[in-house]
Motif scaffolding. Structure first.
Motif, mmCIF file in Angstrom:
data_model
loop_
_atom_site.group_PDB
_atom_site.id
_atom_site.type_symbol
_atom_site.label_atom_id
_atom_site.label_comp_id
_atom_site.label_asym_id
_atom_site.label_seq_id
_atom_site.Cartn_x
_atom_site.Cartn_y
_atom_site.Cartn_z
ATOM 1 N N TYR A 33 0.944 -1.152 0.032
ATOM 2 C CA TYR A 33 -0.017 -0.032 0.063
ATOM 3 C C TYR A 33 0.902 1.380 0.000
ATOM 4 C CZ TYR A 33 -3.159 -3.313 2.389
ATOM 5 O OH TYR A 33 -4.087 -4.640 2.656
ATOM 6 N N TYR A 35 0.299 5.209 1.366
ATOM 7 C CA TYR A 35 -0.494 6.260 1.966
ATOM 8 C C TYR A 35 0.099 7.543 1.766
ATOM 9 C CZ TYR A 35 -3.238 2.438 4.108
ATOM 10 O OH TYR A 35 -3.852 1.355 4.533
ATOM 11 N N LEU A 45 -5.061 6.370 2.021
ATOM 12 C CA LEU A 45 -4.779 5.423 1.177
ATOM 13 C C LEU A 45 -5.009 6.242 -0.415
ATOM 14 C CD1 LEU A 45 -4.227 2.327 0.484
ATOM 15 C CD2 LEU A 45 -6.357 2.004 0.131
ATOM 16 N N HIS A 48 -3.196 0.264 -3.882
ATOM 17 C CA HIS A 48 -2.496 -0.666 -3.423
ATOM 18 C C HIS A 48 -2.321 -1.680 -4.479
ATOM 19 C CE1 HIS A 48 -6.784 -1.966 -3.063
ATOM 20 N NE2 HIS A 48 -6.296 -3.272 -3.127
ATOM 21 N N PHE A 97 -6.070 -8.451 3.129
ATOM 22 C CA PHE A 97 -6.799 -7.343 3.392
ATOM 23 C C PHE A 97 -7.170 -7.353 5.104
ATOM 24 C CE2 PHE A 97 -6.257 -5.457 -0.345
ATOM 25 C CZ PHE A 97 -6.856 -6.032 -1.519
ATOM 26 N N TYR A 98 -7.428 -8.559 5.362
ATOM 27 C CA TYR A 98 -7.911 -8.771 6.764
ATOM 28 C C TYR A 98 -6.713 -8.993 7.673
ATOM 29 C CZ TYR A 98 -12.453 -8.001 4.811
ATOM 30 O OH TYR A 98 -13.576 -7.528 3.971
ATOM 31 N N GLN A 101 -1.503 -4.405 8.899
ATOM 32 C CA GLN A 101 -0.399 -3.894 7.798
ATOM 33 C C GLN A 101 0.978 -3.333 8.710
ATOM 34 O OE1 GLN A 101 -2.403 -0.876 5.457
ATOM 35 N NE2 GLN A 101 -4.218 -1.917 5.182
ATOM 36 N N TYR B 32 -13.168 -5.741 11.113
ATOM 37 C CA TYR B 32 -11.946 -5.961 11.927
ATOM 38 C C TYR B 32 -11.289 -4.735 12.159
ATOM 39 C CZ TYR B 32 -6.699 -7.067 11.749
ATOM 40 O OH TYR B 32 -5.495 -7.386 12.071
ATOM 41 N N HIS B 93 -11.401 -2.190 9.089
ATOM 42 C CA HIS B 93 -11.164 -2.948 7.788
ATOM 43 C C HIS B 93 -12.877 -2.821 7.440
ATOM 44 C CE1 HIS B 93 -7.562 -4.121 6.124
ATOM 45 N NE2 HIS B 93 -7.284 -4.239 7.623
ATOM 46 N N SER B 94 -13.048 -2.277 6.247
ATOM 47 C CA SER B 94 -14.470 -2.308 5.776
ATOM 48 C C SER B 94 -14.797 -3.768 4.971
ATOM 49 C CB SER B 94 -14.841 -1.137 4.610
ATOM 50 O OG SER B 94 -15.722 -1.266 3.922
ATOM 51 N N LYS B 99 -10.773 -2.320 2.644
ATOM 52 C CA LYS B 99 -9.782 -1.196 2.895
ATOM 53 C C LYS B 99 -9.798 -1.060 4.271
ATOM 54 C CE LYS B 99 -10.295 0.302 -1.761
ATOM 55 N NZ LYS B 99 -10.713 1.401 -2.754
ATOM 56 N N LEU B 100 -8.451 -0.425 4.638
ATOM 57 C CA LEU B 100 -8.345 0.017 6.111
ATOM 58 C C LEU B 100 -8.726 1.745 6.039
ATOM 59 C CD1 LEU B 100 -7.038 -0.941 8.694
ATOM 60 C CD2 LEU B 100 -4.910 0.018 7.992
#
Lengths: 112, 112
Positions: A33, A35, A45, A48, A97-98, A101, B32, B93-94, B99-100
Motif C-alpha cells: 500500500y 498512503y 490510502l 495498493h 486485506f484482513y 498492515q 476488523y 477494515h471495511s 480497505k483500512l
C-alpha cells in the motif's frame, strides 16, 4: 530482521520536477500500500497492489502513479509535484486485506 | 459515508495512570479493527487488533474493547509511561471494500 524499508527518508524536489519514492519489503507479503499523510491528519490510502493487481483509489490524483516490478519492491511516482503534495508518504504491507498492515518509516517529501 | 472518528484530539495523563482513548465508527459492516501508535517522524506501529466476533482483547498493558451495538472502540493503556506519548489511530477494515480506514487520531501526552 524482516521489515518494510523506505528510501529516501527525506526527499526534496522542485515544483513540477518528477520524483520517485521507493519501498521494499522482506516480509514476502502479497499486498503493498501507499498512503499519504499530511500534518496532523490520518494516513490516506492512495493505491495498493495485491500481487500484480493494481487498485487506485477514486480520489487519487492522476499525478500519482505506482509500479510494482516484483514482490519485494513498490514505487510511488509523482509526475509533477505541486506544493500541496508535500507530505509524509507511507508504504505498508500485509498478507491480506484482513491482516495487520506493517508500515515503513515513511518518506517526508518537501516541494520547493 | 463511512467514517471513523475519535472523540478527543488530545489526551493528557499523569505517568502511572491508566489511559483510555475512544473511537467511534459508522460502518456496521466493518469486521476488523486495529489500533496504531505513531511517534513523531515515524510510521504507524501496530498495537493491537480485534475482530468483530469479539468484544475484548488484551495485550501487554493494552486492552481493546469493542461495542458493536453503539459502534464504539476503545484502547486502554495501563500504567501509562512517557514512552506511550504518541498519536493513536483507530482503523477499521471495511468488509465492503477490504480497505483500512483510519480515524483522525488522538494525541496522548504523558506528564512525568
Amino acid at each position: 530482521d524482516a521489515m518494510v524499508i523506505q528510501n529516501p527518508r527525506y526527499q526534496v524536489t522542485q515544483f513540477g520536477k518528477p520524483v520517485t519514492l521507493s519501498c521494499s519489503q522482506t516480509l514476502n507479503h502479497n499486498v503493498m500500500y501507499w498512503y499519504q499523510q499530511k500534518s496532523s491528519q490520518a494516513p490516506k490510502l492512495l493505491f495498493h497492489y495485491y500481487d500484480k493487481d493494481f487498485n487506485n483509489e477514486a480520489d487519487t490524483p492522476d499525478n500519482f502513479q505506482s509500479r510494482r516490478p516484483n514482490t519485494s519492491f513498490c514505487f510511488l511516482d509523482i509526475r509533477s509535484p505541486g506544493l500541496g503534495d508535500a507530505a509524509m508518504y507511507l508504504c505498508a504491507t500485509s498478507t491480506g486485506f484482513y491482516n495487520e498492515q506493517f508500515f515503513g518509516p515513511g518518506t517526508r517529501l518537501t516541494v520547493l | 459515508g463511512e467514517s471513523v472518528g475519535l472523540h478527543l484530539p488530545t489526551l493528557s495523563v499523569q505517568e502511572g495512570d491508566n489511559s483510555i482513548i475512544n473511537c467511534a465508527y459508522s460502518n456496521s459492516a466493518s469486521d476488523y479493527f486495529i489500533w496504531y501508535k505513531q511517534e513523531s517522524g515515524k510510521g504507524p506501529q501496530f498495537i493491537i487488533d480485534i475482530r468483530s466476533n469479539m468484544d475484548k482483547r488484551q495485550g501487554q498493558r493494552v486492552t481493546v474493547l469493542l461495542n458493536k451495538t453503539v459502534k464504539h472502540l476503545s484502547l486502554q493503556i495501563a500504567a501509562t509511561q512517557p514512552g506511550d506519548s504518541a498519536v493513536y489511530f483507530c482503523a477499521e477494515h471495511s468488509s465492503n471494500t477490504g480497505k483500512l480506514i483510519f480515524g483522525q487520531g488522538t494525541t496522548l501526552q504523558v506528564k512525568p
